[in-house]
Design a protein around this motif. Structure first.
Motif, short mmCIF file in Angstrom:
data_model
loop_
_atom_site.label_atom_id
_atom_site.label_comp_id
_atom_site.label_asym_id
_atom_site.label_seq_id
_atom_site.Cartn_x
_atom_site.Cartn_y
_atom_site.Cartn_z
N ILE A 121 0.87 -1.18 0.00
CA ILE A 121 0.00 0.00 0.00
C ILE A 121 0.91 1.23 0.00
O ILE A 121 1.70 1.42 0.93
CB ILE A 121 -0.93 0.03 1.23
CG1 ILE A 121 -1.79 -1.23 1.28
CG2 ILE A 121 -1.82 1.27 1.19
CD1 ILE A 121 -2.70 -1.29 2.50
N ARG A 122 0.80 2.03 -1.05
CA ARG A 122 1.62 3.24 -1.17
C ARG A 122 0.75 4.47 -0.89
O ARG A 122 -0.20 4.75 -1.62
CB ARG A 122 2.24 3.35 -2.56
CG ARG A 122 3.17 2.21 -2.91
CD ARG A 122 3.77 2.40 -4.29
NE ARG A 122 4.50 1.22 -4.70
CZ ARG A 122 5.78 0.98 -4.41
NH1 ARG A 122 6.44 1.88 -3.69
NH2 ARG A 122 6.38 -0.11 -4.82
N PHE A 123 1.10 5.18 0.16
CA PHE A 123 0.38 6.40 0.53
C PHE A 123 1.05 7.61 -0.10
O PHE A 123 2.29 7.71 -0.08
CB PHE A 123 0.35 6.56 2.06
CG PHE A 123 -0.38 5.47 2.77
CD1 PHE A 123 -1.75 5.56 2.97
CD2 PHE A 123 0.29 4.35 3.25
CE1 PHE A 123 -2.44 4.56 3.63
CE2 PHE A 123 -0.40 3.34 3.91
CZ PHE A 123 -1.76 3.44 4.10
N PRO A 124 0.28 8.54 -0.67
CA PRO A 124 0.89 9.71 -1.31
C PRO A 124 1.58 10.61 -0.29
O PRO A 124 1.24 10.61 0.91
CB PRO A 124 -0.31 10.41 -1.97
CG PRO A 124 -1.48 9.99 -1.15
CD PRO A 124 -1.19 8.58 -0.72
N ALA A 125 2.53 11.39 -0.77
CA ALA A 125 3.29 12.27 0.12
C ALA A 125 2.39 13.27 0.84
O ALA A 125 2.69 13.69 1.96
CB ALA A 125 4.36 13.01 -0.68
N SER A 126 1.27 13.64 0.19
CA SER A 126 0.35 14.61 0.81
C SER A 126 -0.31 14.05 2.07
O SER A 126 -0.82 14.82 2.90
CB SER A 126 -0.72 15.02 -0.19
OG SER A 126 -1.45 13.89 -0.63
N ARG A 127 -0.31 12.71 2.23
CA ARG A 127 -0.93 12.08 3.40
C ARG A 127 0.09 11.76 4.49
O ARG A 127 -0.29 11.39 5.60
CB ARG A 127 -1.63 10.79 2.98
CG ARG A 127 -2.92 10.99 2.22
CD ARG A 127 -4.08 10.99 3.16
NE ARG A 127 -5.36 11.14 2.47
CZ ARG A 127 -6.54 11.07 3.07
NH1 ARG A 127 -6.59 10.85 4.38
NH2 ARG A 127 -7.64 11.23 2.41
N VAL A 128 1.37 11.86 4.17
CA VAL A 128 2.41 11.45 5.10
C VAL A 128 2.78 12.62 6.02
O VAL A 128 2.89 13.77 5.58
CB VAL A 128 3.66 10.99 4.33
CG1 VAL A 128 4.77 10.57 5.29
CG2 VAL A 128 3.31 9.83 3.39
N CYS A 129 2.95 12.33 7.30
CA CYS A 129 3.38 13.34 8.25
C CYS A 129 4.23 12.68 9.34
O CYS A 129 4.34 11.45 9.39
CB CYS A 129 2.19 14.08 8.86
SG CYS A 129 1.08 13.03 9.81
N ASP A 130 4.80 13.50 10.20
CA ASP A 130 5.63 12.97 11.27
C ASP A 130 4.77 12.50 12.43
O ASP A 130 3.69 13.05 12.68
CB ASP A 130 6.61 14.05 11.75
CG ASP A 130 7.68 13.46 12.66
OD1 ASP A 130 7.48 13.51 13.89
OD2 ASP A 130 8.69 12.96 12.13
N ALA A 131 5.22 11.47 13.12
CA ALA A 131 4.45 10.93 14.24
C ALA A 131 4.21 11.95 15.33
O ALA A 131 3.22 11.87 16.07
CB ALA A 131 5.16 9.70 14.81
N SER A 132 5.11 12.93 15.44
CA SER A 132 4.93 13.95 16.48
C SER A 132 3.71 14.82 16.22
O SER A 132 3.21 15.49 17.13
CB SER A 132 6.17 14.83 16.56
OG SER A 132 6.40 15.49 15.31
#
Length: 444
Positions: free
Chosen positions: A420-431
């Protein structure tokens, strides 16, 4: 005309007065001169009128004597006709624009069924080119026997369902013809391909659910009848326990099927919200614990999980997708096989959740069908392990709701890899994830 008579009368009166004073010859000469001047002036006016006729849209020339009374009403009428024609043209253009905006196709046909006009929707439905097909018979454009029979009818009480094209390019159209104007015909086309597919999917879905529920229900009812019909002492305790265990297993299968159906229904009917940052590491570890319990130490797990990655989405949906891929890997990997789990940030900024196994693998031709509801590569193995055939369908829905893609790579006898590849727009830091989100992820 009255001005001309008045002018002649004035010249005659002038000639008579001069004749009475200077003699009759002088009077007649003056009268003749007046008539000559009137003829010359009239000729000049006629020449100006002749030039105006070639530019009739312009106002008539001024000072053209008696012709003013004739030309002025004519010019006003012509001007009004031009205004009426422009308004009709504007109304016609509005009607054409409205026809072009229709979601359905529209065609007009001559009495001989030749094409007069069609909108862009109809051109798309039937593959028409108005500049090329205008004037050609619609029977030569749509070459199917059922349409020919339909078009030759005298009355069209019902529409015709027509299937055009082949394979992936198959299109289903609803055609309805009706007479209009004098001997002409209007044909309306509607693309019902998606509706037909949805209806077929609905029928298949109902049939599949009925089939999936029938097996455990048959087992349950059979055991219940056996236990009810026989005396308590007729069945040994061990056999009775075995019956109850099988009944429990079938009830669990039905419960899992209903649960997956409810999950799939919720995914399809609920609005696709943006969600909030969700840390996937706790979700993956929870799913791993469940998968290892199913594995019962028969498989080797190779795990690499990033604790710093989060995804903007819905924790419950993501948990379902993560768990489904891991559970499938355990079910379809023989004992002693390896299951590799990766959750990492890719160089292009995307995030990837990957589950790879050394299981039985999948034939390349079957890969596109894996995400269909109730599709199973090995039905006997799936049922024996408690699979419902809905796991990958749910996973695909979850991926789509998060603008992600589900990639499947497999080789028969060597294993499969699900990513499953999530787009960069959905990715964020766990903090960025709120504390309550982390706690909820751990609870799941």
């Amino acid at each position: 005309m009255s001005k001309t008579i008045v002018s002649i009368a004035l010249w005659a009166l002038g000639g008579w007065l001069l004749g009475a004073w200077l003699g009759a010859a002088t009077g007649w000469a003056v009268f003749a001169l007046g008539l000559l001047i009137m003829v010359l002036v009239s000729g000049l006016q006629l020449s100006r009128i002749a030039r105006w006729v070639h530019h009739i849209d312009e106002p008539p020339p001024p000072s053209i004597g008696p012709w003013d009374e004739i030309l002025a009403p004519i010019y006003r009428k012509l001007k009004q006709n031009r205004l009426d024609l422009k308004e009709r043209n504007r109304n016609f253009q509005r009607a054409l624009l409205a026809a072009e905006a229709l979601p359905d196709g529209a065609l007009t046909l001559a009495p001989d069924k030749s094409l007069l006009w069609c909108n862009q929707t109809a051109a798309s439905h039937l593959g028409l080119d108005l500049s090329r097909d205008r004037g050609h018979s619609i029977l030569n454009i749509i070459r199917t026997p059922e349409f020919a029979r339909y078009a030759h009818q005298d009355h069209w009480d019902k529409p015709l369902t027509l299937h055009l094209g082949r394979g992936l390019h198959m299109r289903t159209l609803l055609l309805h013809m009706t007479p209009y104007a004098v001997g002409q015909f209007l044909m309306v086309t509607r693309d019902i391909t998606q509706i037909e597919r949805l209806e077929s999917t609905r029928k298949d879905f109902v049939a599949n659910v009925s089939h999936e529920m029938r097996t455990p229900l048959t087992v349950l009812s059979g055991f219940i009848e056996t236990l009810l019909d026989l005396p308590d002492d007729a069945i040994p305790l061990d056999q009775r326990r075995r019956y109850l265990h099988l009944m429990e297993q079938q009830a669990h299968n039905m419960q899992a099927l209903v649960s997956d159906l409810l999950t799939l229904s919720a995914l399809e009917s609920s609005p696709n919200g943006q969600g909030e940052p969700v840390v996937l590491a706790p979700l993956i570890r929870t799913a791993l614990t469940q998968a290892q319990a199913i594995s019962k130490d028969r498989h080797l797990f190779d795990v690499q999980i990033s604790d710093t990655l989060a995804i903007i989405g819905q924790a419950s949906e993501l948990s379902s997708a993560i768990s489904n891929l891991l559970t499938n890997a355990v079910r379809y990997t023989p004992a002693g096989g390896t299951i590799r789990v990766r959750w990492a940030l890719l160089p292009d900024g995307q995030a990837s959740y990957q589950v790879a196994d050394t299981g039985i693998g999948i034939d390349y031709a079957l890969i596109p069908r894996l995400t269909e509801r109730f599709f199973r590569v090995d039905r006997g193995r799936s049922r024996a392990s408690g699979g419902t055939g809905l796991g990958l369908a749910i996973t695909k829905h979850v991926a789509l709701r998060h603008q992600a893609s589900l990639d499947i790579d497999s080789t028969p006898g060597e294993g499969s890899t699900f990513t499953i590849r999530f787009p960069a727009s959905r990715v964020c830091d766990a903090s960025a994830a709120p504390p309550q989100s982390k706690q909820a992820a751990q609870a799941l």
